[in-house]
Enzyme design. Structure first.
Site, short mmCIF file in Angstrom:
data_model
loop_
_atom_site.label_atom_id
_atom_site.label_comp_id
_atom_site.label_asym_id
_atom_site.label_seq_id
_atom_site.Cartn_x
_atom_site.Cartn_y
_atom_site.Cartn_z
N LYS A 283 -37.98 10.97 11.87
CA LYS A 283 -39.39 11.57 11.84
C LYS A 283 -39.36 12.97 11.58
O LYS A 283 -40.13 13.68 11.37
CB LYS A 283 -40.18 11.10 12.93
CG LYS A 283 -40.33 9.41 13.12
CD LYS A 283 -41.44 9.17 14.04
CE LYS A 283 -41.66 7.69 13.75
NZ LYS A 283 -40.26 6.68 13.81
C1 LIG Z 1 -40.33 5.27 13.19
C2 LIG Z 1 -39.16 4.64 13.23
C3 LIG Z 1 -38.78 3.62 12.43
C4 LIG Z 1 -39.98 3.05 11.63
O1 LIG Z 1 -40.27 3.64 10.68
P1 LIG Z 1 -41.55 3.42 9.71
O2 LIG Z 1 -42.01 4.45 9.09
O3 LIG Z 1 -42.71 3.31 10.89
O4 LIG Z 1 -41.60 2.22 9.01
C5 LIG Z 1 -37.47 3.06 12.44
N1 LIG Z 1 -36.54 3.69 13.09
C6 LIG Z 1 -36.67 4.74 13.97
C7 LIG Z 1 -35.60 5.05 14.77
C8 LIG Z 1 -38.05 5.20 13.90
O5 LIG Z 1 -38.09 6.26 14.86
#
Ligand SMILES: *Cc1c(COP(=O)(O)O)cnc(C)c1O
Length: 466
Positions: A112
């Protein structure tokens, strides 16, 4: 470049307005009116340039002149110099033509950061240009909170308040939120559950007066700018491994569908992608959708991969809009039916069209531990539980072996040490730059599960800071 809502009833906006708005007024999500196209020559020119240079070229058409080129370039450069690896998103080989792209070199060790680090800067920049300030509120069950805090820290015109359930986030996650010594960052431990935290945030947004006086906003995963910034690493991985001359495939551990939708967007822009593989845990609503064409609600069960413990994937609406031919009223009907009945389908031809690009696989917790162990034994790499689900989905849905398959590693193993240790007997260490996390001073406020108390706290903290 203009943006339209997936529900067809909100004003058409330029990028800077879409950035600050987040959700569209009609409840829909903003998508570009048309997709910029990267030609073979454009992609070939990206083969030898840096991550930040590719990012600039990919992002610039989406911003559509609403941020001056030099400012955009400056923000992108600043964003990615803060990452812990020179390659920004290093590729590691884990099999014959199988690759892992490490998306956890950012400040909070999860993918993120790739989007939020840039989006935080863009928020600050646009607010400064307009002479405005903003209060950002959010609830977190662990991961998103720290990424949002790191994205907004030290920005003059933003105060950020993150609510987390007291005693229910992991020690690493809590400390990543509470050891940020910055006057505009407010971590709040709520005496309640994650759902209580979410309800408090909703309550603040539903209070029109509070919303207006605070200029309330969120940096949640439906913000278009987050998807946009994530397109970049798909392009980077592809050109590093043979595009535009040959296509590549991706496997993506999926929750809210933001990450894998960025892959779809990259393909819409002309990147040669063979397959996009969606990996889910036991909360498998997306897996079942790609099997049957039916989106059917089920309860959320906790798993070892909490960031994917999701019932309804908010960003799926962007794919739905595309599948329904860009018809906002059809999207509205579909969503309304889903809300009422808890189950709704697309017809076979639309499902078949989506399945030309998407495959899906699911994996339970035992399988997740098994994959972490196997990959450690065969390659020496430690995977976090989310990344392991991606790697397994890649194996389950492997098509043409000549096409490189890239699994996205979405979190650093040290964010989920218990699962990693259970699988491998190895304790994953935090990177050096974070090894003092447990010695840093914590600052947070504990509040009752009470909307009045939380709003009072927000008002007072903003007054004190501004
Ligand atoms: C947020 C997250 C996901 C999921 O990603 P999306 O964009 O919501 O599909 C997968 N793995 C980790 C470690 C995350 O923080």
């Amino acid at each position: 470049m203009k943006y339209v809502s997936t529900r067809g009833e909100a004003p058409v906006l330029a990028f800077d307005d879409v950035l600050l708005a987040g959700l569209a007024e009609d409840g829909g999500l903003y998508v570009p009116e048309s997709w910029p196209q990267f030609s073979v020559a454009d992609l070939r020119a990206m083969v030898d340039i840096s991550y930040a240079e590719i990012a600039y070229q990919v992002i610039r058409p989406f911003v559509g002149g609403t941020i001056a080129d030099a400012d955009l370039r400056g923000m992108i450069d600043e964003t990615y110099t803060g990452f812990g690896h020179a390659a920004i998103a290093p590729l590691k080989q884990i099999g014959a033509n199988d690759w892992l792209m490490e998306l956890f070199q950012g400040p909070t060790l999860a993918f993120k950061d790739f989007a939020l680090q840039l989006v935080g800067r863009m928020f600050g920049h646009v607010l400064t240009t307009r002479g405005e300030r903003m209060t950002i509120v959010g609830a977190t069950s662990g991961d998103t909170g720290s990424a949002a805090i790191e994205a907004c820290r030290d920005r003059e015109n933003i105060d950020i308040f993150i609510l987390f359930p007291e005693g229910r986030v992991s020690p690493v996650q809590q400390r990543q939120m509470t050891t940020v010594a910055s006057a505009n960052v407010h971590a709040i431990a709520v005496d309640g559950t994650f759902d209580d935290c979410q309800d408090l945030v909703k309550g603040m947004f539903n209070d029109a007066q509070f919303r207006k006086t605070q200029n309330l906003s969120a940096v949640n995963s439906i913000n278009w700018a987050r998807v946009m910034a994530q397109i970049v690493y798909y392009v980077v991985a592809a050109v590093r491994l043979g595009a535009p001359a040959r296509p590549v495939s991706f496997a993506v551990p999926t929750g809210n569908f933001g990450n894998v939708f960025a892959g779809w967007a990259a393909w819409k822009c002309g990147l040669p992608i063979d397959r996009l593989v969606v990996g889910t845990n036991r909360n498998d609503i997306l897996f079942r959708f790609f099997e049957t064409g039916e989106m059917k609600m089920a309860g959320v069960e906790p798993t070892l991969s909490p960031s994917m413990d999701i019932q309804v994937s908010s960003n799926f609406e962007r794919l739905l809009f595309d599948m329904l031919g860009g018809d906002g009223s059809a999207v509205r009907d579909w969503i309304a039916n889903f809300r009422i009945s808890g189950g709704v389908s697309v017809d076979d031809s639309r499902l078949a069209a989506a399945r030309k690009k998407f495959s899906a696989a699911r994996l339970d917790d035992d399988g997740t531990l098994r994959v972490i162990r196997e990959i450690y034994q065969t390659t020496g790499e430690l995977l976090d539980p989310h990344s392991a689900i991606g790697v397994d989905a890649a194996r389950q849905c492997r098509g043409d072996k000549a096409v490189p398959m890239i699994s996205l590693a979405t979190a650093h193993p040290a964010k989920f040490p218990d699962a990693v240790r259970a699988a491998t007997d190895v304790h994953p260490e935090l990177p050096d730059r974070m090894s003092d996390l447990f010695e840093r001073d914590e600052v947070f406020h504990t509040l009752a599960n009470d909307i009045g108390a939380v709003q009072d706290f927000v008002r007072r903290a903003v007054e004190k800071h501004s």
